[in-house]
Design a protein around this motif. Structure first.
Motif, mmCIF file in Angstrom:
data_model
loop_
_atom_site.group_PDB
_atom_site.id
_atom_site.type_symbol
_atom_site.label_atom_id
_atom_site.label_comp_id
_atom_site.label_asym_id
_atom_site.label_seq_id
_atom_site.Cartn_x
_atom_site.Cartn_y
_atom_site.Cartn_z
ATOM 1 N N ASN A 276 38.475 -29.736 -42.777
ATOM 2 C CA ASN A 276 38.726 -30.113 -41.383
ATOM 3 C C ASN A 276 37.669 -29.504 -40.461
ATOM 4 O OD1 ASN A 276 41.051 -31.266 -42.392
ATOM 5 N ND2 ASN A 276 42.408 -29.645 -41.674
ATOM 6 N N GLY A 277 37.183 -30.307 -39.526
ATOM 7 C CA GLY A 277 36.300 -29.810 -38.484
ATOM 8 C C GLY A 277 34.868 -29.560 -38.900
ATOM 9 N N GLY B 89 37.847 -34.430 -44.062
ATOM 10 C CA GLY B 89 38.939 -33.771 -43.359
ATOM 11 C C GLY B 89 39.076 -34.168 -41.904
ATOM 12 N N THR B 90 40.183 -33.764 -41.320
ATOM 13 C CA THR B 90 40.497 -34.034 -39.919
ATOM 14 C C THR B 90 39.371 -33.585 -39.001
ATOM 15 O OG1 THR B 90 42.853 -33.796 -40.372
ATOM 16 C CG2 THR B 90 42.157 -33.542 -38.076
ATOM 17 N N THR B 91 38.948 -34.463 -38.115
ATOM 18 C CA THR B 91 37.915 -34.242 -37.085
ATOM 19 C C THR B 91 36.561 -33.848 -37.658
ATOM 20 O OG1 THR B 91 38.395 -31.895 -36.620
ATOM 21 C CG2 THR B 91 39.690 -33.567 -35.411
ATOM 22 N N ALA B 92 36.349 -33.986 -38.949
ATOM 23 C CA ALA B 92 35.027 -33.717 -39.514
ATOM 24 C C ALA B 92 34.028 -34.752 -39.009
ATOM 25 C CB ALA B 92 35.084 -33.735 -41.039
ATOM 26 N N ASN C 101 40.594 -38.578 -42.905
ATOM 27 C CA ASN C 101 41.778 -38.075 -42.222
ATOM 28 C C ASN C 101 41.638 -38.210 -40.706
ATOM 29 O OD1 ASN C 101 43.022 -37.475 -44.654
ATOM 30 N ND2 ASN C 101 42.233 -35.383 -44.714
ATOM 31 N N ALA D 51 38.430 -38.126 -38.172
ATOM 32 C CA ALA D 51 37.162 -37.941 -38.885
ATOM 33 C C ALA D 51 36.159 -39.020 -38.467
ATOM 34 C CB ALA D 51 37.389 -37.994 -40.385
#
Length: 270
Positions: A201-202, A227-230, A245, A248
């Motif tokens: 994530n990120g 991952g989330t917000t990657a 996610n 992303a």
């Protein structure tokens, strides 16, 4: 005296000064006893890395899948998407609207066209050819062997800066913190991953020196999870699932021999 310094852009090297001064010194000291016209000359460096993988007609797609493309939430896709050999019913969550030509659909989530094997395609074998080209590119990329860097970071490249090249792992590839790909605009990176590509994530994949997402190829023999917000860069060629996610972003292509799942994600054709 005035000092002139020639600073090349990424992918170039300084060669000489010409005009009122002919020299190869850099920096160059010039005695300004009159008006002078001096030119800095540069030449392009040969591209570094294993070379661009030919995607064939698969390059026409931002997302291409053999098993289906599913979406949840407000996703944004720049470019065409398509599925084959499955039918358009395997594209879910896009609120598809069939074009009057019956050759493609449109969607509020796609800035481009949506294709499926059961549409009246032009040319007729369009999707079959694209999927075949995708599989050929996967095999070609996985078969590269010249100057390979093996098992870098024991399968964890978190925090690293990577020069252009061919990289290979027999394990999962983990990216838990930001990584940087540093090279010129014509340099290439190919990552051969025997297991799963896992991006936390990120995480951001930074490109410096003029490096371009279109010249980066992540080839995974199982699945890829972003991952989330990657914020990820490069073309993903996966033998299995590609999953993005929530939030992303991928600047590149998602080319999956199985399914692609998106959750309020962004995918931009490089």
């Amino acid at each position: 005296n005035v000092i002139l310094t020639a600073t090349p852009l990424a992918g170039y090297t300084f060669t000489s000064w010409s005009g009122d001064v002919i020299d190869t010194a850099n920096p160059l000291t010039v005695t300004m006893n009159s008006n002078k016209n001096i030119t800095a000359n540069f030449t392009a460096l040969p591209p570094q890395g294993p070379g661009v993988i030919d995607l064939g007609t698969a390059a026409d797609f931002t997302i291409l899948s053999k098993s289906g493309i599913s979406n949840t939430g407000v996703t944004s896709i720049i470019g065409n998407i398509g599925v084959s050999p499955v039918a358009a019913t395997a594209i879910t969550g896009f609120s598809l609207i069939m074009d009057a030509s019956n050759q493609f659909s449109t969607s509020i989530y796609v800035t481009g066209k949506v294709y499926a094997s059961d549409y009246t395609l032009s040319p007729p074998g369009k999707m079959t050819t694209a999927v075949s080209d995708m599989q050929t590119a996967f095999t070609t990329g996985n078969g590269l062997t010249t100057t390979v860097i093996v098992e870098l970071g024991a399968g964890d490249i978190s925090g690293k800066t990577l020069a252009p090249g061919l990289y290979k792992w027999s394990t999962n590839l983990l990216i838990n913190t930001d990584v940087t790909l540093s090279g010129g605009p014509n340099d290439t990176w190919v990552f051969q991953i025997a297991q799963e590509l896992k991006v936390a994530n990120g995480v951001t994949v930074h490109l410096t020196g003029g490096a371009q997402a279109k010249n980066i190829f992540w080839i995974t023999s199982t699945a890829a999870t972003i991952g989330t917000t990657a914020d990820f860069s490069g073309n993903i060629l996966s033998y299995d699932l590609i999953s993005l996610n929530t939030g992303a972003k991928v600047t590149g292509r998602l080319l999956a021999q199985k399914a692609v799942t998106l959750n309020a994600a962004t995918v931009v054709l490089p």
